[in-house]
Write a protein that holds these residues in place. Structure first.
Motif, PDB file in Angstrom:
ATOM      1  N   ASP A 230       0.833  -1.210   0.000  1.00 51.09           N
ATOM      2  CA  ASP A 230       0.000   0.000   0.000  1.00 51.09           C
ATOM      3  C   ASP A 230       0.866   1.259   0.000  1.00 51.09           C
ATOM      4  OD1 ASP A 230      -2.351  -1.406  -0.064  1.00 51.09           O
ATOM      5  OD2 ASP A 230      -2.700  -1.328   2.092  1.00 51.09           O
ATOM      6  N   ASP A 231       1.930   1.246   0.797  1.00 52.73           N
ATOM      7  CA  ASP A 231       2.828   2.401   0.838  1.00 52.73           C
ATOM      8  C   ASP A 231       3.589   2.557  -0.474  1.00 52.73           C
ATOM      9  OD1 ASP A 231       1.971   2.847   3.366  1.00 52.73           O
ATOM     10  OD2 ASP A 231       3.928   2.728   4.330  1.00 52.73           O
ATOM     11  N   LEU A 232       3.996   1.436  -1.064  1.00 53.43           N
ATOM     12  CA  LEU A 232       4.687   1.496  -2.354  1.00 53.43           C
ATOM     13  C   LEU A 232       3.791   2.149  -3.401  1.00 53.43           C
ATOM     14  CD1 LEU A 232       6.946   0.764  -4.360  1.00 53.43           C
ATOM     15  CD2 LEU A 232       5.879  -1.503  -4.589  1.00 53.43           C
ATOM     16  N   ALA A 233       2.539   1.704  -3.459  1.00 54.86           N
ATOM     17  CA  ALA A 233       1.602   2.263  -4.437  1.00 54.86           C
ATOM     18  C   ALA A 233       1.390   3.757  -4.200  1.00 54.86           C
ATOM     19  CB  ALA A 233       0.273   1.516  -4.366  1.00 54.86           C
ATOM     20  N   LYS A 234       1.273   4.131  -2.931  1.00 53.85           N
ATOM     21  CA  LYS A 234       1.045   5.543  -2.605  1.00 53.85           C
ATOM     22  C   LYS A 234       2.272   6.395  -2.939  1.00 53.85           C
ATOM     23  CE  LYS A 234       0.098   6.641   1.732  1.00 53.85           C
ATOM     24  NZ  LYS A 234      -0.631   6.889   2.997  1.00 53.85           N
ATOM     25  N   LEU A 235       3.474   5.849  -2.729  1.00 53.92           N
ATOM     26  CA  LEU A 235       4.702   6.571  -3.080  1.00 53.92           C
ATOM     27  C   LEU A 235       4.761   6.849  -4.578  1.00 53.92           C
ATOM     28  CD1 LEU A 235       7.369   4.746  -0.870  1.00 53.92           C
ATOM     29  CD2 LEU A 235       6.805   7.181  -0.762  1.00 53.92           C
ATOM     30  N   VAL A 236       4.458   5.828  -5.362  1.00 57.92           N
ATOM     31  CA  VAL A 236       4.476   5.997  -6.814  1.00 57.92           C
ATOM     32  C   VAL A 236       3.464   7.064  -7.237  1.00 57.92           C
ATOM     33  CG1 VAL A 236       4.022   4.873  -9.026  1.00 57.92           C
ATOM     34  CG2 VAL A 236       5.288   3.647  -7.247  1.00 57.92           C
ATOM     35  N   GLU A 237       2.250   6.966  -6.710  1.00 57.28           N
ATOM     36  CA  GLU A 237       1.198   7.927  -7.057  1.00 57.28           C
ATOM     37  C   GLU A 237       1.599   9.349  -6.667  1.00 57.28           C
ATOM     38  OE1 GLU A 237      -1.669   7.492  -8.553  1.00 57.28           O
ATOM     39  OE2 GLU A 237      -2.200   5.366  -8.413  1.00 57.28           O
ATOM     40  N   ARG A 238       2.070   9.511  -5.439  1.00 55.90           N
ATOM     41  CA  ARG A 238       2.394  10.847  -4.922  1.00 55.90           C
ATOM     42  C   ARG A 238       3.555  11.473  -5.693  1.00 55.90           C
ATOM     43  NH1 ARG A 238       1.848  12.082   0.700  1.00 55.90           N
ATOM     44  NH2 ARG A 238      -0.202  11.434   1.475  1.00 55.90           N
ATOM     45  N   ILE A 239       4.641  10.709  -5.865  1.00 52.83           N
ATOM     46  CA  ILE A 239       5.842  11.264  -6.499  1.00 52.83           C
ATOM     47  C   ILE A 239       5.609  11.520  -7.984  1.00 52.83           C
ATOM     48  CG2 ILE A 239       8.250  10.751  -7.110  1.00 52.83           C
ATOM     49  CD1 ILE A 239       8.465   9.390  -4.338  1.00 52.83           C
ATOM     50  N   ASN A 240       4.876  10.630  -8.639  1.00 52.08           N
ATOM     51  CA  ASN A 240       4.545  10.862 -10.048  1.00 52.08           C
ATOM     52  C   ASN A 240       3.675  12.105 -10.222  1.00 52.08           C
ATOM     53  OD1 ASN A 240       5.991   8.763 -11.090  1.00 52.08           O
ATOM     54  ND2 ASN A 240       4.241   7.441 -11.515  1.00 52.08           N
ATOM     55  N   SER A 241       2.914  12.436  -9.188  1.00 55.82           N
ATOM     56  CA  SER A 241       1.997  13.578  -9.270  1.00 55.82           C
ATOM     57  C   SER A 241       2.656  14.901  -8.893  1.00 55.82           C
ATOM     58  CB  SER A 241       0.781  13.338  -8.363  1.00 55.82           C
ATOM     59  OG  SER A 241       0.082  12.172  -8.758  1.00 55.82           O
ATOM     60  N   THR A 242       3.930  14.853  -8.474  1.00 56.62           N
ATOM     61  CA  THR A 242       4.608  16.087  -8.049  1.00 56.62           C
ATOM     62  C   THR A 242       5.332  16.784  -9.191  1.00 56.62           C
ATOM     63  OG1 THR A 242       6.637  14.891  -7.478  1.00 56.62           O
ATOM     64  CG2 THR A 242       4.985  15.176  -5.724  1.00 56.62           C
ATOM     65  N   GLY A 243       5.241  16.234 -10.396  1.00 55.31           N
ATOM     66  CA  GLY A 243       5.967  16.818 -11.516  1.00 55.31           C
ATOM     67  C   GLY A 243       7.273  16.112 -11.800  1.00 55.31           C
TER      68      GLY A 243
END
Length: 389
Positions: A230-243
């Motif tokens: 769950d944390d891995l998925a959230k990291l990918v989503e968050r960092i990909n969304s930061t530009g």
């Protein structure tokens, strides 16, 4: 001295315990040729019933398939001087173990209860329980993980492992925890041995960091709750969304019951390379091409995947939990974080500027974990258990 290393699962299933058993048996045999070593598992006919029981224990979430993830030919080549035996019943297991001077097994709940309450340690050689399964999960999020902590701290479990002649602990936390229950003579802490020198001379041939301005970040492990999917998925989503989406490529390898979460990520983002299960012999090909390794595990004993990443000079970002902090010294060979927000922040920082150097990381871990000293301690543990020292 005849040594049996017993694990209920077949080596072909892969995983950290199988890898440890293979590498340690090879390393011991190389240094102490007089040893007779056998790796003993249950065969498929027996395993299907054991895995059914485990599926109930994990509330139906554990993978019950008997798919071999590692090639038996590769395993045989790795352990040419080691016997590999499979038994089809508990009675056959008992008769096989009786042939040895010492039995090394894990602290896995099934193996502990089997030896104590079914075989009753009767007519068996002295037992060493190796703590390759975390006895305590520090970050519990599900009923099953809370149940694990309850059972592994229970009198039934503690009474069972007390039947072992020695307890082999692999991290500082477990050494302190079980030091409260058992004498210093019974417990011994020995880290995993690992040959970090294999890549030391090749370091200049590794690809440079951030080629074409893109950082490659690797995650390798089982796709389970323990590994923090769950944390891995959230990291990918968050960092990909930061530009930073165009500045990073995610390399994810592994299999397990939470695979659908990773497949959803792959469908959502085009900078993810999902490789599925990768055999041990192929992992090096991944690690030599990446810039950073991350471990989102919620609990560990002494994680092999971090050792492997460090052997390629990769900095590792991981939660500050036992096992991980036994390997990582903050800012020396990686970064330990205390929460998700800090995890995300450190990855972003390293994407923008990776201040670690592979050569320094390799030399640091090589000095920290002297495999010759570790193998000597393992050999002495075996001799002490048999009573020849």
């Amino acid at each position: 001295m005849k040594i049996a290393l017993f694990n209920y699962q077949m080596l072909e299933f892969g995983g950290g315990v199988a890898k440890y058993f293979i590498e340690v048996s090879r390393g011991l045999k190389k240094r102490y040729p007089d040893l007779e070593i056998s790796l003993i598992n249950f065969d498929e006919s027996a395993l299907k019933w054991i895995l059914l029981g485990y599926s109930l224990y994990f509330f139906g979430k554990q993978d019950r398939s008997l798919n071999n993830k590692e090639e038996i030919s590769t395993l045989q080549n790795k352990s040419k001087t080691i016997n590999y035996l499979k038994v089809g019943s508990i009675n056959k297991l008992r008769s096989e173990l009786q042939k040895y001077d010492v039995v090394y097994t894990t602290n896995n709940l099934f193996e502990v209860l089997l030896l104590k309450y079914i075989l009753s340690f009767k007519d068996l050689p002295p037992i060493i329980f190796g703590f390759h399964i975390p006895a305590y999960f520090p970050l519990t999020g599900t009923l099953q993980s809370k149940l694990h902590n309850f059972i592994y701290a229970s009198k039934i479990y503690l009474n069972a492992i007390a039947g072992g002649k020695k307890l082999h602990l692999v991290n500082n936390f477990d050494e302190e925890l079980f030091g409260k229950y058992f004498s210093k003579e019974k417990i011994v802490k020995i880290n995993y041995p690992y040959d970090f020198s294999l890549n030391l001379k090749k370091i200049s041939k590794f690809k440079s960091r951030g080629q074409n301005g893109v950082r490659k970040i690797a995650w390798i492990g089982r796709l389970t709750e323990q590994k923090g999917i769950d944390d891995l998925a959230k990291l990918v989503e968050r960092i990909n969304s930061t530009g930073l989406k165009n500045k990073v490529q995610w390399i994810i390898a592994g299999d397990g019951e939470l695979k659908p979460k990773i497949l959803n990520l792959v469908r959502s983002w085009n900078n993810i390379k999902y490789l599925g299960y990768v055999q041990n012999k192929e992992i090096g090909k991944i690690l030599r091409e990446v810039d950073l390794f991350i471990s989102t595990s919620k609990w560990e004993s002494f994680p092999y995947n971090i050792l492997e990443a460090q052997s390629f000079g990769l900095p590792v970002v991981a939660y500050n939990i036992h096992g991980c902090r036994d390997i990582i010294t903050d800012s020396k060979n990686g970064v330990l974080v205390n929460d998700f927000e800090q995890f995300q922040s450190k990855i972003v920082q390293l994407i923008r500027q990776n201040y670690f150097r592979k050569e320094k990381i390799l030399k640091f871990v090589q000095n920290k974990f002297d495999q010759e000293k570790i193998y000597k301690k393992m050999y002495e543990l075996l001799k002490l258990t048999v009573g020849t020292m």
